[in-house]
Every structure is written in C-alpha cells, then in structure tokens.
Design a protein around this motif. Structure first.
Motif, PDB file in Angstrom:
ATOM      1  N   GLN A 176     -12.149   5.956   5.550  1.00  0.00           N
ATOM      2  CA  GLN A 176     -12.014   6.136   4.190  1.00  0.00           C
ATOM      3  C   GLN A 176     -10.308   6.177   3.449  1.00  0.00           C
ATOM      4  N   LEU A 177      -9.178   6.035   4.091  1.00  0.00           N
ATOM      5  CA  LEU A 177      -8.149   5.872   3.827  1.00  0.00           C
ATOM      6  C   LEU A 177      -8.073   4.296   3.181  1.00  0.00           C
ATOM      7  N   THR A 178      -9.478   3.554   4.230  1.00  0.00           N
ATOM      8  CA  THR A 178      -8.195   1.980   4.231  1.00  0.00           C
ATOM      9  C   THR A 178      -9.190   1.710   2.794  1.00  0.00           C
ATOM     10  N   ASN A 179      -9.920   2.794   1.945  1.00  0.00           N
ATOM     11  CA  ASN A 179      -9.747   2.258   0.555  1.00  0.00           C
ATOM     12  C   ASN A 179      -9.064   2.356  -0.274  1.00  0.00           C
ATOM     13  N   THR A 180      -8.287   2.452  -0.246  1.00  0.00           N
ATOM     14  CA  THR A 180      -5.974   2.005  -1.193  1.00  0.00           C
ATOM     15  C   THR A 180      -6.069   0.536  -0.990  1.00  0.00           C
ATOM     16  N   PRO A 181      -5.920   0.527  -2.237  1.00  0.00           N
ATOM     17  CA  PRO A 181      -5.982  -0.981  -2.565  1.00  0.00           C
ATOM     18  C   PRO A 181      -3.989  -1.376  -2.179  1.00  0.00           C
ATOM     19  N   GLY A 182      -4.167  -2.639  -1.722  1.00  0.00           N
ATOM     20  CA  GLY A 182      -3.759  -3.178  -0.746  1.00  0.00           C
ATOM     21  C   GLY A 182      -3.785  -4.037   0.301  1.00  0.00           C
ATOM     22  N   THR A 183      -3.488  -5.472   0.893  1.00  0.00           N
ATOM     23  CA  THR A 183      -3.452  -6.200   1.749  1.00  0.00           C
ATOM     24  C   THR A 183      -4.487  -5.304   3.235  1.00  0.00           C
ATOM     25  N   LEU A 184      -2.343  -4.554   3.579  1.00  0.00           N
ATOM     26  CA  LEU A 184      -3.625  -3.980   5.418  1.00  0.00           C
ATOM     27  C   LEU A 184      -4.572  -2.600   5.151  1.00  0.00           C
ATOM     28  N   PRO A 185      -4.606  -1.810   4.289  1.00  0.00           N
ATOM     29  CA  PRO A 185      -5.997  -1.265   4.213  1.00  0.00           C
ATOM     30  C   PRO A 185      -7.220  -2.034   4.565  1.00  0.00           C
ATOM     31  N   SER A 186      -6.500  -3.035   3.383  1.00  0.00           N
ATOM     32  CA  SER A 186      -7.744  -4.034   3.617  1.00  0.00           C
ATOM     33  C   SER A 186      -8.815  -4.507   4.853  1.00  0.00           C
ATOM     34  N   ILE A 187      -6.895  -5.169   5.184  1.00  0.00           N
ATOM     35  CA  ILE A 187      -7.520  -5.457   6.755  1.00  0.00           C
ATOM     36  C   ILE A 187      -8.208  -4.885   7.850  1.00  0.00           C
ATOM     37  N   LEU A 188      -7.206  -3.247   7.579  1.00  0.00           N
ATOM     38  CA  LEU A 188      -8.188  -2.341   8.237  1.00  0.00           C
ATOM     39  C   LEU A 188      -9.315  -1.806   8.052  1.00  0.00           C
ATOM     40  N   HIS A 189     -10.424  -2.155   6.934  1.00  0.00           N
ATOM     41  CA  HIS A 189     -11.061  -1.704   7.055  1.00  0.00           C
ATOM     42  C   HIS A 189     -12.007  -2.625   7.122  1.00  0.00           C
ATOM     43  N   THR A 190     -11.495  -3.893   7.289  1.00  0.00           N
ATOM     44  CA  THR A 190     -12.698  -4.918   7.810  1.00  0.00           C
ATOM     45  C   THR A 190     -12.633  -4.675   9.735  1.00  0.00           C
ATOM     46  N   ALA A 191     -11.422  -4.489  10.211  1.00  0.00           N
ATOM     47  CA  ALA A 191     -11.390  -4.068  11.604  1.00  0.00           C
ATOM     48  C   ALA A 191     -11.936  -3.346  11.827  1.00  0.00           C
ATOM     49  N   MET A 192     -11.695  -2.266  10.717  1.00  0.00           N
ATOM     50  CA  MET A 192     -13.035  -0.308  11.477  1.00  0.00           C
ATOM     51  C   MET A 192     -14.608  -0.793  11.054  1.00  0.00           C
ATOM     52  N   GLN A 193     -14.986  -1.717  10.739  1.00  0.00           N
ATOM     53  CA  GLN A 193     -16.022  -1.813  10.229  1.00  0.00           C
ATOM     54  C   GLN A 193     -16.924  -1.965  12.177  1.00  0.00           C
ATOM     55  N   CYS A 202       0.559  -1.131  -0.132  1.00  0.00           N
ATOM     56  CA  CYS A 202       0.252   0.040   0.217  1.00  0.00           C
ATOM     57  C   CYS A 202       0.736   1.177   0.059  1.00  0.00           C
ATOM     58  N   GLY A 203       2.101   1.464   0.120  1.00  0.00           N
ATOM     59  CA  GLY A 203       2.956   2.587  -0.420  1.00  0.00           C
ATOM     60  C   GLY A 203       3.391   2.669   1.555  1.00  0.00           C
ATOM     61  N   ASP A 204       3.969   3.437   1.399  1.00  0.00           N
ATOM     62  CA  ASP A 204       5.100   4.549   2.662  1.00  0.00           C
ATOM     63  C   ASP A 204       3.756   4.872   3.096  1.00  0.00           C
ATOM     64  N   ASN A 205       3.213   6.205   2.420  1.00  0.00           N
ATOM     65  CA  ASN A 205       2.977   6.828   2.841  1.00  0.00           C
ATOM     66  C   ASN A 205       0.894   6.207   3.372  1.00  0.00           C
ATOM     67  N   PHE A 206       0.807   5.796   3.603  1.00  0.00           N
ATOM     68  CA  PHE A 206      -0.181   5.302   3.984  1.00  0.00           C
ATOM     69  C   PHE A 206      -0.191   4.939   5.561  1.00  0.00           C
ATOM     70  N   VAL A 207       0.629   3.907   5.557  1.00  0.00           N
ATOM     71  CA  VAL A 207       0.994   3.729   7.150  1.00  0.00           C
ATOM     72  C   VAL A 207       1.609   5.392   7.719  1.00  0.00           C
ATOM     73  N   LYS A 208       2.146   6.121   7.375  1.00  0.00           N
ATOM     74  CA  LYS A 208       1.717   7.430   8.022  1.00  0.00           C
ATOM     75  C   LYS A 208       0.757   8.340   7.977  1.00  0.00           C
ATOM     76  N   ASP A 209       0.504   8.122   7.546  1.00  0.00           N
ATOM     77  CA  ASP A 209      -0.717   9.043   6.879  1.00  0.00           C
ATOM     78  C   ASP A 209      -2.344   8.631   8.457  1.00  0.00           C
ATOM     79  N   TYR A 210      -2.575   7.476   7.709  1.00  0.00           N
ATOM     80  CA  TYR A 210      -3.284   6.638   8.774  1.00  0.00           C
ATOM     81  C   TYR A 210      -2.821   6.854   9.997  1.00  0.00           C
ATOM     82  N   SER A 211      -1.892   6.612  10.855  1.00  0.00           N
ATOM     83  CA  SER A 211      -1.442   6.557  11.899  1.00  0.00           C
ATOM     84  C   SER A 211      -1.468   8.638  12.706  1.00  0.00           C
TER      85      SER A 211
END
Length: 81
Positions: free
Chosen positions: A64-81, A42-51
């Motif tokens: 909304q940021l968890t809609n970014t493509p990648g495995t980590l955003p997908s896991i976080l999206h499910t967890a935040m729901q 998902c890139g280095d910026n995702f973790v920084k921006d999310y944190s």
C-alpha cells in the motif's frame, strides 16, 4: 563594484555576449533539473518506512505504501505485483 563588472564586460568585446548567453542557459538548465529531480523523489521517509514494514513482515502495508508518488515507489509497486 557593479560598474566594474559592466566595464569588464564591455572590455571583453563580442565574446562576452555568447558567454553571457551560455551562463544564463546553464542556470536555467540547473533550475529545471532541480525541479525535475524533486518531482520524482519519493522522500527520505519512504525508504525508511518501507524497510521497516518489510522487516516486520507486513507485506500488505508495504504494498500500500508503494502508491506514494515517485519513481522508486512505482518500480516497487510493479515488482511487488
């Protein structure tokens, strides 16, 4: 120099052909793995921006940021729901 390499290859006899085949397979697998891991990253910026968003308490934008493509955003999206 290239002719020396070819000469050593022929001097090696039959066993050089399976070694050459294994070398090509190793290179192909390494390239495929590199492409695969780049695609799920998902890139280095995702973790920084999310944190930062979570640190500010902005849960809606973090979600909304968890809609970014990648495995980590997908896991976080499910967890935040």
């Amino acid at each position: 120099m290239f002719t020396e390499i070819i000469s050593y290859f022929y001097k090696g006899g039959f066993f050089m052909y399976p070694l050459l085949l294994c070398s090509f397979c190793t290179i192909i697998i390494a390239i495929e793995r590199f492409i695969f891991y780049r695609s799920i990253s998902c890139g280095d910026n995702f973790v920084k921006d999310y944190s930062e968003l979570l640190g500010q308490g902005n849960w809606q934008k973090a979600f909304q940021l968890t809609n970014t493509p990648g495995t980590l955003p997908s896991i976080l999206h499910t967890a935040m729901q």
